[in-house]
Scaffold this active site. Structure first.
Site, PDB file in Angstrom:
ATOM      1  N   LYS A  49      39.734   8.743  34.054  1.00  0.00           N
ATOM      2  CA  LYS A  49      38.267   8.677  33.938  1.00  0.00           C
ATOM      3  C   LYS A  49      37.938   7.918  32.660  1.00  0.00           C
ATOM      4  CE  LYS A  49      35.519  12.238  34.692  1.00  0.00           C
ATOM      5  NZ  LYS A  49      35.114  13.639  34.439  1.00  0.00           N
TER       6      LYS A  49
HETATM    7  C1  E4P Z   1      32.419  15.155  35.593  1.00  0.00           C
HETATM    8  O1  E4P Z   1      32.947  14.119  35.857  1.00  0.00           O
HETATM    9  C2  E4P Z   1      31.461  15.267  34.472  1.00  0.00           C
HETATM   10  O2  E4P Z   1      32.173  15.079  33.285  1.00  0.00           O
HETATM   11  C3  E4P Z   1      30.780  16.582  34.478  1.00  0.00           C
HETATM   12  O3  E4P Z   1      30.408  16.918  35.793  1.00  0.00           O
HETATM   13  C4  E4P Z   1      29.610  16.662  33.542  1.00  0.00           C
HETATM   14  O4  E4P Z   1      28.947  17.865  33.794  1.00  0.00           O
HETATM   15  P1  E4P Z   1      27.947  18.542  32.771  1.00  0.00           P
HETATM   16  O5  E4P Z   1      26.702  17.727  32.729  1.00  0.00           O
HETATM   17  O6  E4P Z   1      27.703  19.900  33.332  1.00  0.00           O
HETATM   18  O7  E4P Z   1      28.642  18.594  31.442  1.00  0.00           O
END
Ligand code: E4P
Length: 226
Positions: free
Chosen positions: A86
């Site tokens: 990622k």
């Molecule tokens: C996933 O890829 C993201 O990092 C995550 O869903 C972010 O979520 P949040 O806004 O609850 O931190």
């Protein structure tokens, strides 16, 4: 639609893998940090739990292109099949995406807040782009609408990248994302349980049990068809 678990909590991931039809696990540095444990052991334990067939997305902790690529290569060696690096979108992130793809490493371009970020991430070669639904909703934007437009852009321009919507806080956001054609959603395990839960389902099951027991007592089907 693909359902992915957004967590590094081992026992919660284990439960999801055992009971639910999930396609993989996503993490980010915040999610990993919450576990306050040895990073290498944690990611190898998660990989052991999810097995070779489910995706495992791990986010880079670097912001410079060469470092991102080095992290991606090393993580791919450790995780093996179905690993996705990622990478938050940035100039370095886009360059790293191009290099990773040439190295045969899957990429999820993350921290996406606009349709053009998604389009450019896809053009750089990302397999998935990850728009943050609730964080958009929280700034009086419309996360689902952003997903809808990204999905449409990918259709119009015949782009193979998928939209992996992230940052959900309720079922309505997930449902609307599914309706507009989001290809994948990543959801924390507690919210995932709420996808399955409904009080009327529990009442219905309770009624079935009571009606059955009224006639057959504590005998089950297998007791009656021996
Ligand atoms: C996933 O890829 C993201 O990092 C995550 O869903 C972010 O979520 P949040 O806004 O609850 O931190």
């Amino acid at each position: 639609m693909q359902y992915i678990i957004d967590s590094a909590h081992l026992s919660k991931i284990k439960k999801c893998v055992e009971f639910y039809p999930i396609d993989g696990v996503t993490t980010n540095p915040t999610i990993i940090s919450k576990e306050k444990t040895d990073f290498l052991k944690l990611i190898t334990d998660i990989k052991d739990v999810i097995g070779p067939d489910k995706m495992f997305h791990i986010q880079t902790t670097s912001s410079e292109c060469n470092m991102i690529v080095e992290e991606a290569k090393r993580l791919r060696e450790i995780i093996g099949e179905n690993f996705y690096i990622k990478i938050p979108i940035s100039a370095d992130g886009l360059k790293a995406t191009d290099i990773c793809k040439k190295e045969g490493i899957n990429v999820t371009m993350t921290a996406i807040f606009t349709q053009q970020q998604a389009l450019i991430g896809a053009k750089a070669g990302a397999d998935y782009v990850a728009p943050y639904i609730n964080r958009l909703d929280s700034i009086v934007s419309d996360g689902v609408h952003v997903v809808e437009e990204i999905v449409n852009l990918f259709k119009i321009h015949d782009i193979k990248s998928k939209v992996l919507a992230a940052s959900f806080k309720n079922i309505e956001q997930i449902h609307k994302t599914a309706l507009v054609g989001g290809h994948a959603v990543t959801i924390n395990p507690d919210l995932f349980e709420n996808l399955v839960y409904h009080p009327l389902t529990l009442y219905a099951i309770d009624d079935f049990e009571k009606d059955w027991e009224g006639v057959y007592g504590n005998k089950k089907i297998l007791d009656l068809i021996k």
